[in-house]
Design a protein around this motif. Structure first.
Motif, mmCIF file in Angstrom:
data_model
loop_
_atom_site.group_PDB
_atom_site.id
_atom_site.type_symbol
_atom_site.label_atom_id
_atom_site.label_comp_id
_atom_site.label_asym_id
_atom_site.label_seq_id
_atom_site.Cartn_x
_atom_site.Cartn_y
_atom_site.Cartn_z
ATOM 1 N N ASN A 1 0.796 -1.396 -0.106
ATOM 2 C CA ASN A 1 0.012 0.040 -0.010
ATOM 3 C C ASN A 1 0.950 1.447 -0.035
ATOM 4 N N VAL A 2 2.010 1.203 0.863
ATOM 5 C CA VAL A 2 2.794 2.420 0.619
ATOM 6 C C VAL A 2 3.352 2.535 -0.666
ATOM 7 N N THR A 3 3.732 1.640 -1.342
ATOM 8 C CA THR A 3 4.120 1.801 -2.823
ATOM 9 C C THR A 3 3.273 2.621 -3.763
ATOM 10 N N TYR A 4 1.965 2.268 -3.223
ATOM 11 C CA TYR A 4 0.706 2.934 -4.316
ATOM 12 C C TYR A 4 1.048 4.568 -3.893
ATOM 13 N N TRP A 5 0.981 5.015 -2.741
ATOM 14 C CA TRP A 5 1.115 6.350 -2.589
ATOM 15 C C TRP A 5 2.412 6.956 -2.803
ATOM 16 N N VAL A 6 3.518 6.352 -2.708
ATOM 17 C CA VAL A 6 4.602 6.718 -3.207
ATOM 18 C C VAL A 6 4.700 6.901 -4.864
ATOM 19 N N LEU A 7 4.145 5.881 -5.609
ATOM 20 C CA LEU A 7 4.190 6.242 -6.898
ATOM 21 C C LEU A 7 3.252 7.520 -7.151
ATOM 22 N N ILE A 8 1.926 7.744 -6.498
ATOM 23 C CA ILE A 8 1.097 8.924 -6.696
ATOM 24 C C ILE A 8 1.928 9.993 -6.653
ATOM 25 N N THR B 1 9.468 13.091 -0.273
ATOM 26 C CA THR B 1 9.937 14.142 0.291
ATOM 27 C C THR B 1 8.998 14.292 1.692
ATOM 28 N N ALA B 2 9.180 15.343 2.501
ATOM 29 C CA ALA B 2 8.173 15.621 3.732
ATOM 30 C C ALA B 2 6.847 16.059 3.267
ATOM 31 N N LEU B 3 6.673 16.798 2.291
ATOM 32 C CA LEU B 3 5.338 17.052 1.821
ATOM 33 C C LEU B 3 4.691 15.954 1.225
ATOM 34 N N ALA B 4 5.371 15.046 0.341
ATOM 35 C CA ALA B 4 4.851 13.955 0.029
ATOM 36 C C ALA B 4 4.320 12.900 1.044
ATOM 37 N N ILE B 5 5.128 12.676 2.024
ATOM 38 C CA ILE B 5 4.660 11.988 3.302
ATOM 39 C C ILE B 5 3.399 12.467 3.743
ATOM 40 N N VAL B 6 3.268 13.859 4.123
ATOM 41 C CA VAL B 6 2.199 14.345 4.778
ATOM 42 C C VAL B 6 0.795 14.061 3.983
ATOM 43 N N LEU B 7 1.035 14.410 2.557
ATOM 44 C CA LEU B 7 -0.141 14.142 1.647
ATOM 45 C C LEU B 7 -0.531 12.760 1.471
ATOM 46 N N SER B 8 0.413 11.864 1.586
ATOM 47 C CA SER B 8 0.327 10.405 1.507
ATOM 48 C C SER B 8 -0.471 9.956 2.814
ATOM 49 N N SER B 9 -0.131 10.622 3.945
ATOM 50 C CA SER B 9 -0.688 10.094 5.217
ATOM 51 C C SER B 9 -2.138 10.621 5.394
ATOM 52 N N ALA B 10 -2.477 11.785 4.709
ATOM 53 C CA ALA B 10 -3.951 12.122 4.445
ATOM 54 C C ALA B 10 -4.664 11.342 3.783
ATOM 55 N N GLY B 11 -4.104 10.711 2.634
ATOM 56 C CA GLY B 11 -4.694 9.639 1.756
ATOM 57 C C GLY B 11 -5.001 8.410 2.490
ATOM 58 N N LEU B 12 -3.863 8.110 3.336
ATOM 59 C CA LEU B 12 -4.195 6.503 4.203
ATOM 60 C C LEU B 12 -5.170 6.770 5.029
ATOM 61 N N TRP B 13 -5.493 7.889 5.841
ATOM 62 C CA TRP B 13 -6.493 7.960 6.784
ATOM 63 C C TRP B 13 -7.881 8.212 6.020
ATOM 64 N N GLY B 14 -7.662 8.882 4.896
ATOM 65 C CA GLY B 14 -8.920 9.347 4.347
ATOM 66 C C GLY B 14 -9.728 7.798 3.744
ATOM 67 N N PHE B 15 -8.740 6.747 3.194
ATOM 68 C CA PHE B 15 -9.213 5.743 2.794
ATOM 69 C C PHE B 15 -9.727 4.855 4.274
ATOM 70 N N PHE B 16 -8.754 4.872 5.031
ATOM 71 C CA PHE B 16 -9.541 4.220 6.382
ATOM 72 C C PHE B 16 -11.132 4.604 6.779
ATOM 73 N N LEU B 17 -11.201 6.011 6.605
ATOM 74 C CA LEU B 17 -12.604 6.301 6.717
ATOM 75 C C LEU B 17 -13.593 5.915 5.672
ATOM 76 N N LEU B 18 -13.319 5.801 4.663
ATOM 77 C CA LEU B 18 -14.093 5.376 3.589
ATOM 78 C C LEU B 18 -14.249 3.797 3.665
ATOM 79 N N VAL B 19 -13.527 2.905 4.012
ATOM 80 C CA VAL B 19 -13.696 1.672 4.348
ATOM 81 C C VAL B 19 -14.357 1.416 5.392
#
Length: 487
Positions: A116-123, A139-157
């Protein structure tokens, strides 16, 4: 004191929570959705770094045959042992005991989290072509935005299985369009002379065997998800649909993956493909038709990766949930909501992905390392499942086994086992040791489970397995510290 029903929307496994029933098309879409993700968009560069056309053809023949054997194994086991849910984990436990079953469940789950992490890195790497602050997705910004995506999908599922699988069906169709368009355009613009120059491989490629071996982890990564219907089998409307969905999904994506790789060799010299920014499919199409090709593939990638992330999040949480239901994981992971969502397992899945996402900042090549580690972690569960199929074929008269064993079942199971063992060899010592580093600490969860049941921690055989895993983890840490291997 028992909680009032209105005080919590969670029910412990065993309570009468509704169970969604999935049809053959939905299960097949989950298999396709699981496999068609980040990997297919990275195939041109990944193969070009290792081999030319000849090696690629051999690699896909080996991978396709081996994975088809595994698909047949999952199809057979779904029919012969319909009492076993969450496929990969359940087969390892039934065949080789609770501790190896636990390792299989944990390894498969950890593999999904790293994947799942590879998905966010590639995005982020894809968007990084336009926004340099995102770099290659680490980068730091990429990790922050990816983290937001992680938890957004948590709420969806978290909202429910039915809603998530409905979205997955839509996304599966949507993401196949740009991939098929890429293949058709590459064929239309195909240059036979370029293809011929790429046939034997570049100067940097080694022997043909080494070329093929170098592609094996990449092929494992893109085929992860072939067991998707088996993992989610407790939700199937008809049990036989599990095996059918597995084979149908595999055959569909195999044709897509092999086509994407081979047609790319007819567009650019492999040395240039090997230097493309990921997603390399976008770079190949840009070279063929211009900037719009890169944009078209990049949009398709984002849709594809988000769909694959959704499917893998569902499957990862399902493995932990069923393992806890079978008393092979701590009790808290066996809780589910009124909508049949294993919330604690889903939360732990998202949390581990978050940790791995942060670790990628310290890796020299975040995407390729996470991709290879994902593949390596999945090999032990696959090997144990194939080994279990061999045991059933050799001892078919166990009362739990349904139907009659044929010689074909034994041959398929043996071939699948040999193929998976070859993949472990192809992975190399580096990823075997790093896998031990991930596996060994998981024993703490096993110990908690045994303590909850007031059982002895290890049997003599389990103690030996634990000692081997800890020794491998220690050696792996020493190798990292000494610089013998690098992330």
């Amino acid at each position: 004191m028992k909680k009032d029903a209105s005080a919590s929307d969670e029910t412990v496994s065993g309570d009468a929570a509704p169970t969604a029933k999935l049809t053959l098309p939905t299960l097949t879409a989950m298999v396709v959705g699981s496999m068609v993700g980040a990997g297919v968009f990275s195939l041109p560069r990944r193969f070009a770094q290792e081999t030319g056309v000849a090696g690629a053809l051999i690699a896909w023949a080996v991978a396709g045959f081996g994975m088809l054997m595994l698909a047949f194994v999952f199809q057979t086991l779904a029919v012969r042992r319909p009492d076993l849910d969450a496929g990969v984990y359940a087969y390892a436990k039934a065949g080789f005991g609770e501790y190896l079953g636990f390792f299989s469940a944990f390894g498969y789950w950890a593999s999904a989290c790293v994947g799942n992490v590879t998905y966010w890195v590639l995005i982020m790497s894809t968007v990084g072509a336009l926004a340099p602050a995102l770099g290659d997705g680490d980068t730091a910004l990429a990790i922050v935005l990816s983290s937001a995506g992680l938890w957004g999908f948590f709420l969806l599922v978290r909202r429910g299985v039915k809603e998530a699988t409905a979205i997955n069906r839509i996304v599966t169709v949507a993401k196949l369009v740009p991939i098929l368009v890429f293949v058709l355009l590459a064929l239309f613009l195909f240059e036979p002379s370029v293809f011929a120059d790429n046939f034997a491989g570049a100067d940097y490629a080694g022997s043909l065997f080494d070329q093929v071996r170098g592609t094996m982890l990449a092929t494992v990564f893109v085929f992860l998800g072939v067991e998707g219907a088996s993992v989610y089998s407790r939700h199937a409307k008809r049990r036989e649909d599990v095996g059918r969905a597995t084979v149908l999904g595999f055959l569909s994506v195999f044709a897509i993956f092999a086509s994407v790789t081979i047609v790319s060799y007819g567009v650019l010299p492999m040395g240039e493909i090997a230097q493309l920014r990921q997603p390399s499919m976008a770079g190949v199409l840009e070279a063929a038709v211009g900037t719009w090709g890169q944009v078209f593939v990049s949009v398709g990638l984002i849709v594809s990766v988000l769909g694959a992330y959704l499917a893998w999040t569902l499957m990862a949480a399902e493995v932990l949930f069923v393992a806890a239901k079978d008393r092979d994981m701590p009790r808290f992971l066996g809780r589910s909501s009124g909508d049949d969502v294993p919330v604690p397992a889903l939360l732990l899945t998202t949390a581990l992905s978050q940790v791995v996402l942060v670790v990628t900042a310290f890796s020299g090549d975040a995407f390729n390392f996470a991709l290879d580690l994902t593949s390596a972690l999945s090999l032990i569960p696959f090997l144990l499942a194939a080994g279990f199929a061999v045991k059933i074929a050799l001892r078919p008269r166990q009362e739990e086994v349904r139907g009659r064993t044929t010689r074909r079942d034994l041959v398929v199971a043996v071939l699948a086992t040999l193929y998976t063992a070859f993949l472990l060899y192809a992975a190399g010592l580096k990823f075997v040791l790093v896998s031990f580093i991930v596996y060994a600490p998981a024993t703490l969860l096993f110990a908690q489970t045994r303590r909850e049941q007031n059982r002895r921690l290890f049997s003599p055989g389990e103690a030996v397995i634990c000692a081997v895993s800890v020794a491998g983890a220690v050696l792996g840490v020493v190798a990292l510290v000494a610089g013998w291997i690098e992330l």
